[in-house]
Scaffold this motif. Structure first.
Motif, PDB file in Angstrom:
ATOM      1  N   LEU A 276       0.814  -1.220   0.000  1.00  0.00           N
ATOM      2  CA  LEU A 276       0.000   0.000   0.000  1.00  0.00           C
ATOM      3  C   LEU A 276       0.848   1.270   0.000  1.00  0.00           C
ATOM      4  O   LEU A 276       0.345   2.353  -0.309  1.00  0.00           O
ATOM      5  CB  LEU A 276      -0.943   0.008   1.201  1.00  0.00           C
ATOM      6  N   LYS A 277       2.128   1.154   0.359  1.00  0.00           N
ATOM      7  CA  LYS A 277       2.977   2.347   0.403  1.00  0.00           C
ATOM      8  C   LYS A 277       3.248   2.907  -0.983  1.00  0.00           C
ATOM      9  O   LYS A 277       3.600   4.077  -1.123  1.00  0.00           O
ATOM     10  CB  LYS A 277       4.300   2.003   1.098  1.00  0.00           C
ATOM     11  N   ALA A 278       3.100   2.068  -2.021  1.00  0.00           N
ATOM     12  CA  ALA A 278       3.300   2.554  -3.389  1.00  0.00           C
ATOM     13  C   ALA A 278       2.216   3.566  -3.731  1.00  0.00           C
ATOM     14  O   ALA A 278       1.067   3.460  -3.280  1.00  0.00           O
ATOM     15  CB  ALA A 278       3.263   1.387  -4.367  1.00  0.00           C
ATOM     16  N   GLU A 279       2.569   4.558  -4.508  1.00  0.00           N
ATOM     17  CA  GLU A 279       1.609   5.601  -4.891  1.00  0.00           C
ATOM     18  C   GLU A 279       0.438   4.991  -5.652  1.00  0.00           C
ATOM     19  O   GLU A 279       0.622   4.204  -6.585  1.00  0.00           O
ATOM     20  CB  GLU A 279       2.305   6.645  -5.766  1.00  0.00           C
ATOM     21  N   ALA A 280      -0.767   5.326  -5.241  1.00  0.00           N
ATOM     22  CA  ALA A 280      -1.967   4.788  -5.883  1.00  0.00           C
ATOM     23  C   ALA A 280      -2.094   5.309  -7.310  1.00  0.00           C
ATOM     24  O   ALA A 280      -1.773   6.460  -7.598  1.00  0.00           O
ATOM     25  CB  ALA A 280      -3.197   5.164  -5.072  1.00  0.00           C
ATOM     26  N   LYS A 281      -2.557   4.410  -8.189  1.00  0.00           N
ATOM     27  CA  LYS A 281      -2.754   4.765  -9.593  1.00  0.00           C
ATOM     28  C   LYS A 281      -4.188   4.447  -9.995  1.00  0.00           C
ATOM     29  O   LYS A 281      -4.816   3.542  -9.425  1.00  0.00           O
ATOM     30  CB  LYS A 281      -1.780   3.978 -10.474  1.00  0.00           C
ATOM     31  N   PRO A 282      -4.720   5.197 -10.972  1.00  0.00           N
ATOM     32  CA  PRO A 282      -6.119   4.958 -11.381  1.00  0.00           C
ATOM     33  C   PRO A 282      -6.377   3.538 -11.877  1.00  0.00           C
ATOM     34  O   PRO A 282      -7.499   3.035 -11.761  1.00  0.00           O
ATOM     35  CB  PRO A 282      -6.319   5.968 -12.513  1.00  0.00           C
ATOM     36  N   ASN A 283      -5.338   2.880 -12.424  1.00  0.00           N
ATOM     37  CA  ASN A 283      -5.528   1.539 -12.985  1.00  0.00           C
ATOM     38  C   ASN A 283      -5.019   0.430 -12.069  1.00  0.00           C
ATOM     39  O   ASN A 283      -4.708  -0.676 -12.524  1.00  0.00           O
ATOM     40  CB  ASN A 283      -4.834   1.436 -14.345  1.00  0.00           C
ATOM     41  N   ASP A 284      -4.920   0.698 -10.761  1.00  0.00           N
ATOM     42  CA  ASP A 284      -4.423  -0.326  -9.839  1.00  0.00           C
ATOM     43  C   ASP A 284      -5.269  -1.608  -9.888  1.00  0.00           C
ATOM     44  O   ASP A 284      -4.747  -2.704  -9.697  1.00  0.00           O
ATOM     45  CB  ASP A 284      -4.408   0.202  -8.400  1.00  0.00           C
TER      46      ASP A 284
END
Length: 532
Positions: A276-284
């Motif tokens: 979850l620490k990774a930056e959220a992306k619209p296409n996750d």
């Protein structure tokens, strides 16, 4: 099929043989760009069995394995099963006294070690009188190490045609001694039967509804039961594919999941906050995963994980000795709970007097299975501990849980003093044994304090001998030479005296209530590094 045929087929290698007969040339697992079919695994494990038999290993013999995730681990595991021999998987981080204890206590006659871990194994060989042979898996260009023990290379072991005299192996025969964390004493070796592996495979396969269309992403270490029994076995039994990773890597996780079309991933609690620490992306959510199967997801992150990646989390409760008696399933799930009793398991909660308690009342979890040979056979060479665990013909877990009105169970606390950090079970007694051996330490008490990863961080509370001084850095320098990296305490608290009961027992509950105090030293805060 006769009864004798059925119990002979219900073995780890029996399942493999059935898959070879049905679809032998189909790809089963992948490792570092290389694909392995069912036939590949069958032939390679035949050669391991033949090689071990040629040097005197046979049914019932114990063989220790010190190896990271790689195809040869699977070859050895299945080869030992074919011989009716017993694998003793050892955590590759162990060294010193604990490594010696596990290999010696298990009566291992041979040890198969990856060359990269010889720095742990070599110093203890002279303390292992029952160990007869060392088998070393070297990398290209490496030479075999010198040793007073007979040494042979893995390549030499498997340089044969795979022919061996196969003994009769049934579902009741042991296949593994898996060491579990000690609490008030040394780690215990759980002797487990062949049918336990198949039972766990079936439970996982049916819970997650695996089919041949699935692909399981296996990043946990094969020296733990999770990777062997909750990933490899259900993949094998369901006909699903499996990706074997060297280790969990946050940076490689999603690229590999997408590359291989992985639909399932087994996790431990600390893994999900890392992802979850990774930056959220619209296409996750644009990924092939449909299920994450595990335990210990922080409750406040549960819905975020499912929403962000478009997956379903299935959590449960388990132990090495008993498998997964409580599970959430795709058909019956309640977020934040351990689920309900799994297929084939009877459970009950009892108070400290052995009386069963009802909904809303915490009690110790007791379990037993309806199918034969699907749980702990014994704690190897520890009859008193075996009898204690099987008191009243129920397995006593030592953990407090509570059941709600809907029949879902919630974990409350450990009755025992074992700790769990980043997926590793740690004996507080074994941490204390090392710390208390420091010449300036008078007493020590290891406790768990909660971390942001939802599991325990290890704190050691110590008192010093009169007139002595000691810095936390010096104590950890001493400790990390004598214990696995994950056992090294994060927090050190040097005290005038430890809180005691009238009978002079350390009141660990009081230390846990104190938690991280103003006089507690934090190695992460000061940048102290633990070597692996």
């Amino acid at each position: 099929m006769s009864s004798i045929e059925e119990v002979q087929n219900r073995t780890i290698h029996g399942v493999l043989k059935q898959k070879v007969a049905a679809c032998g040339s189909r790809e089963f697992f992948y490792f570092k760009e290389q694909a392995f079919t069912y036939e590949d695994l069958d032939r390679a494990s035949d050669r391991v069995a033949a090689g071990l038999q040629s040097v005197g290993m046979g049914k019932g013999d114990k063989v220790a394995i010190v190896m990271g995730n790689r195809p040869e681990f699977l070859f050895v595991w299945f080869g030992l099963s074919k011989l009716g021999a017993v694998e003793v998987p050892v955590n590759t981080a162990h060294r010193g006294e604990l490594l010696t204890y596990m290999v010696d206590k298990s009566d291992s006659r041979a040890l198969i070690v990856e060359s990269g871990f010889m720095d742990r194994v070599a110093p203890v060989l002279n303390d292992l009188p029952k160990l007869e042979r060392l088998i070393v898996l070297t990398e290209a260009g490496e030479t075999l190490p010198e040793s007073e023990k007979p040494v042979m290379g893995y390549d030499q072991l498997v340089d044969n045609d795979g022919a061996f005299d196969a003994p009769t192996v049934t579902w009741a025969d042991p296949f593994v001694i898996m060491f579990t964390s000690g609490t008030t004493g040394p780690s215990k070796g759980s002797l487990m039967p062949q049918n336990y592996a198949l039972f766990m495979g079936k439970v996982c396969m049916e819970t997650a509804e695996y089919t041949e269309k699935d692909c399981l992403y296996n990043t946990l270490p094969l020296f733990h039961g999770n990777a062997q029994l909750l990933s490899t076995m259900p993949a094998l039994m369901s006909g699903a594919r499996m990706v074997l990773a060297e280790r969990f890597s946050a940076s490689r996780f999603w690229p590999e999941v997408k590359k291989y079309g992985c639909t399932e991933f087994n996790y431990i609690g600390g893994v999900l906050p890392i992802l979850l620490k990774a930056e959220a992306k619209p296409n996750d959510a644009d990924n092939p995963l449909r299920i994450m199967f595990g335990g210990g997801c922080p409750p406040h992150l549960f819905e975020e994980v499912e929403r962000r990646w478009g997956v379903t989390l299935l959590e449960g409760y388990g132990m090495s000795e008993i498998g997964l008696p409580l599970l959430n399933t795709l058909k019956s799930r309640k977020i934040g709970t351990c689920g309900k009793p799994a297929y084939g398991c009877e459970v009950k909660l009892v108070d400290d007097y052995g009386m069963e308690v009802g909904p809303g009342v915490p009690g110790e979890l007791l379990i037993r299975n309806r199918e034969p040979f699907t749980m702990l056979m014994e704690y190897y060479k520890m009859p008193e501990k075996t009898v204690e665990a099987w008191r009243d013909l129920w397995f006593n877990t030592g953990d407090y849980l509570v059941m709600d009105e809907e029949g879902y169970f919630n974990f409350v606390d450990r009755k025992k003093d074992a700790l769990r950090r980043r997926g590793e079970n740690i004996s507080s007694q074994e941490v204390e044994k090392v710390i208390s051996s420091h010449p300036t330490v008078l007493e020590s008490a290891a406790i768990g304090v909660k971390s942001d990863m939802s599991e325990d961080e290890v704190m050691i509370c110590v008192t010093l001998k009169p007139g002595e001084t000691l810095t936390p850095e010096a104590l950890l320098d001493f400790a990390q030479e004598r214990m696995a990296y994950f056992m090294v305490p994060r927090y050190v608290r040097i005290m005038e005296q430890l809180p005691k009961t009238p009978t002079e027992k350390v009141r660990k509950a009081a230390l846990r209530d104190d938690g991280i105090t103003s006089d507690t030293w934090d190695r992460e805060a000061v940048g102290y590094k633990v070597k692996r």
